[in-house]
Design an enzyme around this catalytic site. Structure first.
Site, PDB file in Angstrom:
ATOM      1  N   TYR A  51       0.841  -1.191   0.000  1.00 43.55           N
ATOM      2  CA  TYR A  51       0.000   0.000   0.000  1.00 43.55           C
ATOM      3  C   TYR A  51       0.878   1.242   0.000  1.00 43.55           C
ATOM      4  O   TYR A  51       2.036   1.216   0.443  1.00 43.55           O
ATOM      5  CB  TYR A  51      -0.937   0.007   1.209  1.00 43.55           C
ATOM      6  N   GLU A  52       0.317   2.329  -0.456  1.00 39.28           N
ATOM      7  CA  GLU A  52       1.048   3.568  -0.698  1.00 39.28           C
ATOM      8  C   GLU A  52       1.729   4.125   0.552  1.00 39.28           C
ATOM      9  O   GLU A  52       2.743   4.826   0.459  1.00 39.28           O
ATOM     10  CB  GLU A  52       0.071   4.612  -1.257  1.00 39.28           C
TER      11      GLU A  52
END
Length: 257
Positions: A51-52
């Protein structure tokens, strides 16, 4: 097999099946996250979800509300800084697939998550690109999932937040060190893939009970269909059970229960 499922469940299961075991996947929040975690809990237990916010190989028990959800960090193998995530992992070519959602998409897979209407006087302001522009240009390939409607599938996006293949389908031509771009779009009606030559989206598979007319009426341009049009396999009872359990415990967790 079970016939008792919704169109949204059909979309999520089909999107999840697109991920293969062992892939490294950069996951967007919302529908992509739902599909990616279903894949992890079913046929792809060794898929690596990123995830970012910098969480690597995360295995959330419930679906995150945002990239900053503590659930992601608490269940990750490790976390790194956002600059390291993008510079080393993404731009370094270590991500097989980026899984994205969007508000608008056009025939050449350009995505808009910036605004609806004129740029100077927009009708609606959207959340923006986040990491999607970088994911779309650096991941090996990109999967996109969203619900099918004329509001979402437009002839020309109001703003190109995230590059698909440009306004004419040639936006990636001659550009070095860039991924394949979008390779499939999964909706609650069908599966689409870009034409190898023109890069225009073509329907390759219809979900059970969906007609060509349904897709035509929900698309803002004259959509094309593959010569050998397939029928998407139905969700299995096991896939539905796992998906529903995931969503149920997510709802209970976010409700504070």
């Amino acid at each position: 097999m079970s016939n008792d499922y919704t169109s949204s469940e059909m979309m999520t299961v089909t999107a999840a099946r697109a991920l293969e075991n062992g892939m490294t996947c950069f996951v967007g929040i919302g529908l992509p996250s739902e599909a990616a975690n279903l894949a992890r809990l079913t046929h792809a237990p060794d898929v690596v979800l990123i995830y970012e916010s910098g969480t690597l190989q995360t295995k959330p028990e419930v679906l995150p509300l945002s990239i900053g959800d503590g659930e992601l960090a608490e269940t990750a193998l490790t976390t790194v800084s956002v600059p390291e995530m993008f510079r080393y992992w993404l731009q370094g070519g270590k991500v097989d697939v980026g899984f994205l959602g969007t508000a608008q998409i056009d025939r050449y897979c350009n995505l808009n998550t910036t605004l609806i209407g004129d740029y100077r006087e927009p009708k609606v302001r959207l959340p923006g690109g986040g990491g999607a522009p970088e994911i779309a240009t650096n991941a090996g390939e990109v999967f996109i999932t969203l619900k099918h409607s004329k509001r979402a599938f437009v002839d020309r996006v109001d703003f190109v937040t995230t590059l698909g293949f440009g306004r004419d389908g040639k936006g990636r031509d001659g550009v070095p060190n860039i991924g394949k771009g979008p390779t499939r779009v999964i909706t609650d009606l069908c599966v689409m893939k870009p034409d190898p030559e023109t890069k225009e989206l073509v329907v390759v598979s219809l979900h059970p009970g969906v007609s060509r007319e349904d897709v035509i009426e929900a698309t803002g341009w004259e959509i094309r269909f593959a010569e050998s049009l397939e029928s998407t396999p139905q969700p299995s009872a096991k896939e539905l059970e796992i998906l529903r359990d995931l969503k149920d415990r997510t709802d209970r967790k976010h409700a504070g229960q």
